[in-house]
Design an enzyme around this catalytic site. Structure first.
Site, PDB file in Angstrom:
ATOM      1  N   ARG A   1       0.832  -1.213   0.000  1.00  0.00           N
ATOM      2  CA  ARG A   1       0.000   0.000   0.000  1.00  0.00           C
ATOM      3  C   ARG A   1       0.865   1.261   0.000  1.00  0.00           C
ATOM      4  O   ARG A   1       0.490   2.276  -0.595  1.00  0.00           O
ATOM      5  CB  ARG A   1      -0.994   0.008   1.162  1.00  0.00           C
TER       6      ARG A   1
ATOM      7  N   GLU B   1      -9.557   6.343   6.879  1.00  0.00           N
ATOM      8  CA  GLU B   1      -8.121   6.570   6.806  1.00  0.00           C
ATOM      9  C   GLU B   1      -7.694   7.836   6.053  1.00  0.00           C
ATOM     10  O   GLU B   1      -6.747   8.512   6.467  1.00  0.00           O
ATOM     11  CB  GLU B   1      -7.437   5.362   6.139  1.00  0.00           C
TER      12      GLU B   1
END
Lengths: 496, 794
Positions: free
Chosen positions: B327, B730
């Site tokens: 990620r 997030e």
């Protein structure tokens, strides 16, 4: 036996381990789980409670960390947790019986995970009461101060700040204001002369006079003195130490003195930072600003200046200032009283000249005369509730722009709070200018060999210490735009 | 049942309708503020409960030769000690790959690693006893530097690479080239509720677990495995967490497993709650990263090629690190088009606790390197960094392919940035700040606008599924269950709003329940910002099934078409008539219509081939941008964040108040990560920052005096997400990169914006101080080295 009001119910405890905290008692003995444990070290505020004390006319509430407050120190006081705040009205629904602070927190979306929330509510409750009584101004600064010991990891605080403002908007009393005279009478009934909690688990003694305290200390050389427990409390919750005998100074009348007499301020050995602050603010604004960043409000409400000194920690914030101010300590024991200059008090790393049967009765701080200046700075990673990387206190007298007398002391630079003697020499009998400051910076390197630790590197400590002298000089010459805090708080750049 | 309950009307809620799009309060708000919300440690303790503590390793690396636990066992109150020999089943509880023994199995990999556990009549006795073990350990030299680990080829997973075009050739041909390294520090979660679990043995050799976990199904599986029991014999209940932030995704399982093993051994219920210092020593943190870029660009500041390397410090085991470093790689472009790109991701082994998920999951660390590059390019070409950022944004039709071949299909960010630039007065303030800095010698101001483009979906495809279970009872009340977990984000509230919307009932009719592995099985973790996207859709499906059944029943009864049935405001309309929802439920029950339904959802469109590093790993992107202004004291390095303006894209908001709460909270958490939150280990690998006394998360006084947060309007998600909303958990954390960039801007002003100062994070006052020193020295040394006559143009 100790007695206190648990909300509005008299509560009596005959025997308990002296190290038992309010938090453990609530959660394990009473099964009252509204008060949360986040850190058990007085750092996060999730366990914040309100402690009510008898004032002249009413009950004064202050916020405290239940995790490091000894249960027995509640003797004669009132304990409120978040579970006690809801109004006990028959006709009210769940939403309607909330305290104004609680209702505003719901309305402003002031909780997310909810774990810090009981502590936040209690801190705001104490703030709300102080504002309602006219003891505090309801501005952003006072709200931030009220929350200085409450960590929230979810919200970013903005809705909580809004909730504080909204909680005041409704012009209403809460149950504690509405029933104040009744509670006052109830609390009066809990008062006793000296109390103690004794038994096989150990003893917690609460003497009320200096004579009594001296005798107890002489008779029990292994006893530990306890005032705010903001440091000693950690040895119980973090190092898991036990204690057989604790002697609590908070009830000793002679240690409660807090006043200005002629050319000095007297701060009693059991006077909390919060109580000393108004007097210090009048006499030493710079010192008071730093005390305002010492620990959190919860810590300042419980902790004492004397404790900060007796601890002899190299990173205690007040000793450098007291050294610069030439403060004196009045010590007492059964064998008599004596006075020690604070500069002679610290004998080594966490060592002092105080004997085990002595206690600090009072700290005597000479006030500033004409021409005398005090500058105090604290450098830390975080503004609120952080231990200093460097703390500097500079006291000087100038005649015709020449420094004729100087005392410069630092915390965080050596094993004890210490004066920078060579640096003082570099500045003495000279104007306070770039030339003398440059020499002073060189001298600092000879005065100190600080260490690298979690808070800062040695090189940073030395460099910043020198620059703080420069800052003091800029402030004394009234240079514009050098106050980081006031300029940042006054808002960001607007239209040109 | 023999008779139906009296049909009592539900009180109309004050704000009606309380369905989606409205700022309904968190379902537990009243309980939060009154201390009535129960967390694991608050549950009324069962009879005979034992309290557990964990014995820790005093060294960071070595071999555990022997343990003498006799003194532990003979400590007052101790009921049992647990060692590996007591584990009937699996020893390794690694969530994806092996490497996480429930107790150290010979090899010691980090300081504080659990070696044994002890159960006693009180937590204090258990903790004191745990200190009495006599350990025989052969200590070895710990490996603590992730860059050194890569040199030594000590990794927890193999290196991985993404490539599009020929980055080396593009850089070689570029008129301008820059190269830099950026160290990005880790982060402690500091959830206010520490890790906690309670295991209660039940009949049939089964186990009931109460825990504080983002992933109850994984706790269930791992407890079953360590006990060597079928998964069906373990039930996990999870009502709420006192904060999690990724720290309870995998890291909550170990404490449930240890509690269950002790409960199995003693036959008593066992509670294991980590004291804060243990929690900080024994649980993983956000991965520290060492990143590097080499970029080529033109004199306008447009990127031509980028060669980016990220090294994640994974600690001592894989845990989730493969996906986390992936990620970071997926976000090393952030919002910018890289015409040719090579992105390399290393997974370094170190002798520290295994680092784990933390809000952003590697994305924030990846973004830091390209945002660093944007500032550096701007200084190099003498432009305002905002103009360089805007120049490099993804743009259709030919500048919108990511390094992993997914197209950036929406042009939300350019519009959003322009709006924010205006609403924040960026240009005017830029000019004012330049003037201020010219006039002020000690204090300097900095300003920065940074964007966020964050990919939404688990990059592990099978996790993108969810289930829900809804019951309607005969008094018209509704019980809602889904596989997601509530950690404060308001997931339960949003999912309840979805159900209320479908069934057109008031929210107070809907009872939200704890997450239960026996109600919805095989769930995914509540993570990757996906909680509402997945569970909201699953609940929508379940509620739609029930609505359909009730409609069909009513239509058939009255000889109407199903289409003629309409649910609205607690009533159901058919033809000219209507009936209240409760009566309909009762009639359906009497007519033997099932009032219980499950719902299931899997995210469409996503696919990814890791072997070619290409595909569409993300269903969509969430976007946002922030402008931060800072004031820096050049004498000390102290600073304040004085103003922040945020514009964030949540699609069509399900609940604006909850979304703004996520944005503000995420931003401040990100600000802490990049400023005051400093993890420190000593040279022996011992964590020094084990409490809030030394690890400093932001307080109320740290938030900006001016903090404007707004949701981007009229921007429904183009994808068919739940009511066209967007995930929000997030992405806002990364908006805080603007604070770090603004600090660099303020420092750069000391060189008249010619030098782009290195500033590793966290940017503590000390790091800012040294950056100031280095910038001043470099500028004094060669002020005219770069032939740029001007800094950023206002």
């Amino acid at each position: 036996m100790i007695r206190f009001l648990l909300h509005d119910n008299p509560h009596q405890i005959d025997e308990i381990a002296p190290t038992m905290s309010v938090l453990d008692y609530l959660r394990t003995s009473l099964g009252q789980t509204d008060c949360k444990e986040g850190c058990a070290a007085g750092d996060c505020g999730a366990c914040t409670i309100a402690i009510g004390s008898l004032g002249e006319t009413g009950i004064h509430y202050h916020a405290a960390n239940a995790c490091i407050t000894p249960l027995a120190s509640l003797d004669g006081r009132q304990l409120l947790t978040v579970a006690h705040l809801r109004e006990q009205r028959q006709d009210a629904t769940a939403e309607q019986d909330l305290h104004p602070v609680q209702a505003a927190m719901v309305n402003c979306h002031g909780s997310q995970c909810g774990f810090c929330t009981p502590g936040i509510v209690m801190s705001l409750f104490c703030w709300w009461h102080a504002v309602k009584r006219g003891e505090l101004t309801a501005d952003r600064h006072s709200i931030e101060t009220a929350l200085s010991g409450n960590l929230c990891r979810c919200t970013g605080y903005q809705p909580i700040l809004k909730a504080a403002v909204q909680a005041l908007a409704a012009d209403e009393e809460d149950q504690f204001l509405a029933r104040e005279s009744q509670l006052f009478t109830q609390l009066q009934a809990q008062q006793a002369n000296s109390s103690s909690c004794q038994g096989p688990l150990g003893h917690f003694l609460l003497p009320t006079s200096l004579g009594e305290l001296n005798t107890l200390m002489a008779d029990n050389p292994n006893a530990q003195l306890i005032a705010g427990a903001t440091d000693l409390g950690l040895s119980f919750t973090q190092q898991l130490q036990s204690a057989e005998l604790l002697i609590y100074t908070g009830r000793v009348a002679e240690l409660q003195r807090c006043e200005q007499c002629e050319d000095a301020i007297h701060v009693g050995g059991a006077v909390t930072y919060s109580r000393a602050l108004p007097l210090l603010r009048q006499a030493f604004p710079s010192f008071a600003n730093m005390i305002g960043r010492l620990g959190s409000l919860q810590i300042r409400n419980q902790g004492t200046l004397a404790g900060n000194i007796a601890n002899a920690s190299p990173i205690g914030d007040s000793p450098p200032v007291l050294i610069a101010l030439n403060a004196r300590l009045q010590l007492s024991s059964c064998s008599g009283n004596r006075e020690v200059a604070i500069s002679d008090f610290f004998s080594g790393y966490r060592q002092t000249v105080m004997r085990s049967d002595e206690c600090i009765v009072s700290i005597v701080i000479p006030t500033l005369k004409n021409g005398e200046i005090l500058k105090v700075y604290k450098i830390s990673k975080r503004v609120e509730d952080d231990i200093s990387a460097v703390c500097m206190a500079l006291w000087l007298r100038c005649d015709n722009a020449i420094i004729t007398e100087i005392r410069l002391a630092f915390g965080g630079m050596a094993a004890t709070p210490a004066r920078a003697m060579l640096t003082e020499q570099a500045l003495l009998n000279r104007p306070f200018d770039d030339l003398s400051i440059n020499d002073a910076k060189q001298a600092l390197m000879l005065d100190f060999s600080p260490i690298d630790d979690v808070r800062a590197s040695a090189a940073y400590r030395l460099a910043v210490a020198g620059n703080l002298l420069k800052r003091a000089q800029l402030e004394m010459s009234n240079t514009a735009n050098i106050d980081l805090f006031s300029l940042a708080d006054s808002g960001a750049s607007h239209h040109a | 049942m023999r008779s139906l309950p009296a049909s009592k009307p539900y009180s109309q809620s004050q704000v009606s309708p309380t369905t989606h799009g409205h700022s309904v309060a968190h379902e537990s708000a009243v309980k939060h503020v009154s201390g009535e919300a129960l967390y694991v440690d608050d549950i009324r303790e069962p009879k005979g409960l034992l309290h557990a503590a964990v014995g820790r390793s005093p060294v960071a690396a070595g071999r555990l030769r022997a343990m003498d636990l006799s003194a532990v066992l003979s400590h007052p109150g101790v009921a049992a000690v647990l060692t590996l020999d007591d584990v009937p089943g699996h020893i390794d509880i690694g969530p994806v790959f092996p490497g996480d023994p429930v107790l150290a199995a010979g090899t010691i990999n980090y300081h504080g690693q659990p070696l044994f556990a002890v159960a006693a009549d009180s937590l204090l006795n258990a903790r004191r006893a745990a200190l009495l073990a006599v350990l025989e350990i052969e200590a070895s030299e710990p490996l603590l530097d992730p860059q050194q680990a890569i040199v030594e080829n000590r990794t927890v997973r193999p290196v991985h690479q993404m490539q599009r075009g020929d980055a080396s050739a593009a850089i070689a041909a570029a008129p301008l080239v820059l190269e830099s390294q950026q160290i990005v520090g880790g982060q402690e979660h500091y959830y206010l509720e520490g890790q906690a679990a309670m295991a209660t043995p039940t009949e049939d050799n089964s186990m009931l677990i109460h825990c504080s976990s983002q992933h109850p199904s994984e706790v269930q599986k791992l407890v079953a495995e360590v006990l060597d029991r079928p998964i069906a014999s373990v039930t996990v209940e999870m009502r709420r967490m006192g904060g999690a932030f990724g720290g309870k995704e995998t890291n909550a399982a170990q404490w449930s497993c240890l509690a269950a093993l002790l409960a199995h051994k003693t036959g008593c219920p066992v509670k294991l709650r980590l004291p804060r210092a243990d929690d900080m020593m024994m649980t993983g943190k956000r991965h520290p990263f060492a990143n590097h870029y080499r970029i080529g660009f033109d004199p306008q500041g447009q990127l031509l090629g980028a060669d980016i390397t990220v090294i994640g410090d994974c600690g001592c085991s894989p845990d989730l690190s493969d996906a986390i470093v992936d990620r970071a790689m997926f976000h090393a472009d952030n919002a910018y088009y890289l015409p040719a790109a090579k992105i390399t991701g290393h997974r370094a082994f170190t002798n520290t606790v295994s680092h784990t998920a933390f809000r952003g999951f590697g994305g924030p660390q990846g973004m830091m390197i390209i945002e660093r590059a944007m500032d550096d390019i701007a200084r190099e070409v003498g432009k305002d960094p905002l103009d360089v950022r805007k120049l490099n944004l993804y743009a259709a039709p030919d500048r919108n392919t990511t390094p992993y071949q997914q197209k950036v299909e929406s042009d939300t960010l350019p519009r959003l940035i322009t709006e924010l630039e205006h609403s924040s007065d960026y240009r005017v303030r830029r000019a004012a700040i330049r003037q201020f800095n010219a006039d002020s010698s000690v204090l300097k101001k900095g300003l920065a606008l940074t964007p966020v483009k964050f990919g939404i979906s688990f990059t592990v495809q099978h996790l993108n599924q969810a289930g829900a279970l809804i019951h309607i009872y005969t008094d018209g009340s509704i019980q809602l269950n889904h596989g997601g977990t509530e950690m404060g984000q308001g997931l339960n509230t949003k999912v309840a709003q979805v159900v209320a919307e479908v069934l057109q009932v008031d929210l107070n009719r809907i009872q939200i329940t704890a997450t239960h592995t026996d109600k919805v099985p095989n769930t995914s973790p509540t993570a990757a910002s996906s909680g509402t996207d997945l569970n909201g859709q699953a609940a929508l499906a379940a509620a739609t099934t029930l609505k359909q059944r009730l409609s069909e029943f009513l239509a058939e009864k009255h000889g109407l078409a199903v289409a003629a049935i309409r649910f609205h405001n607690n009533r159901v309309y058919f033809g000219a008539d209507s009936i209240n929802f409760t009566e309909l439920a009762q009639q359906a029950y009497m007519a033997r219509v099932s009032l219980s339904a499950t719902g299931f959802y899997r995210t469409p469109k996503i696919h990814y081939d890791r072997s070619t590093a290409s595909g569409r790993p993300f269903f969509y992107f969430a976007n946002g941008a922030a402008v931060s202004e800072v004031l820096v004291d050049t004498l000390t390095g102290e600073y304040r964040v004085s103003r922040v303006d945020i514009l964030h894209d949540v699609g069509r908001s399900l609940n604006p108040a909850l979304d703004i709460g996520q944005i503000e909270g995420g931003f401040i958490q990100g600000m802490g990560w990049l400023t005051t939150e400093e993890l420190r280990w000593d040279n022996a690998g011992k964590l020094l920052t084990t409490g809030a006394a030394t690890y400093k998360i932001p307080t109320a006084a740290d938030i900006p005096a001016i903090f404007n947060v707004a949701l981007l309007q009229d921007q429904a998600n183009e994808e068919a997400t739940i009511y066209h909303s967007k995930a929000v958990g997030e992405p806002p954390l990364m908006l805080a990169i603007s604070v770090w960039s603004a600090l660099r801007d303020a420092i750069s002003s000391l060189s008249d914006y010619r030098i782009s100062p290195a500033l590793d994070t966290p940017a503590t006052p000390e790091r800012v101080f040294w950056a100031i020193r280095h910038t001043e020295q470099a500028y004094t040394a060669k002020p005219a080295a770069q032939p740029l006559s001007e800094g950023p143009q206002p």
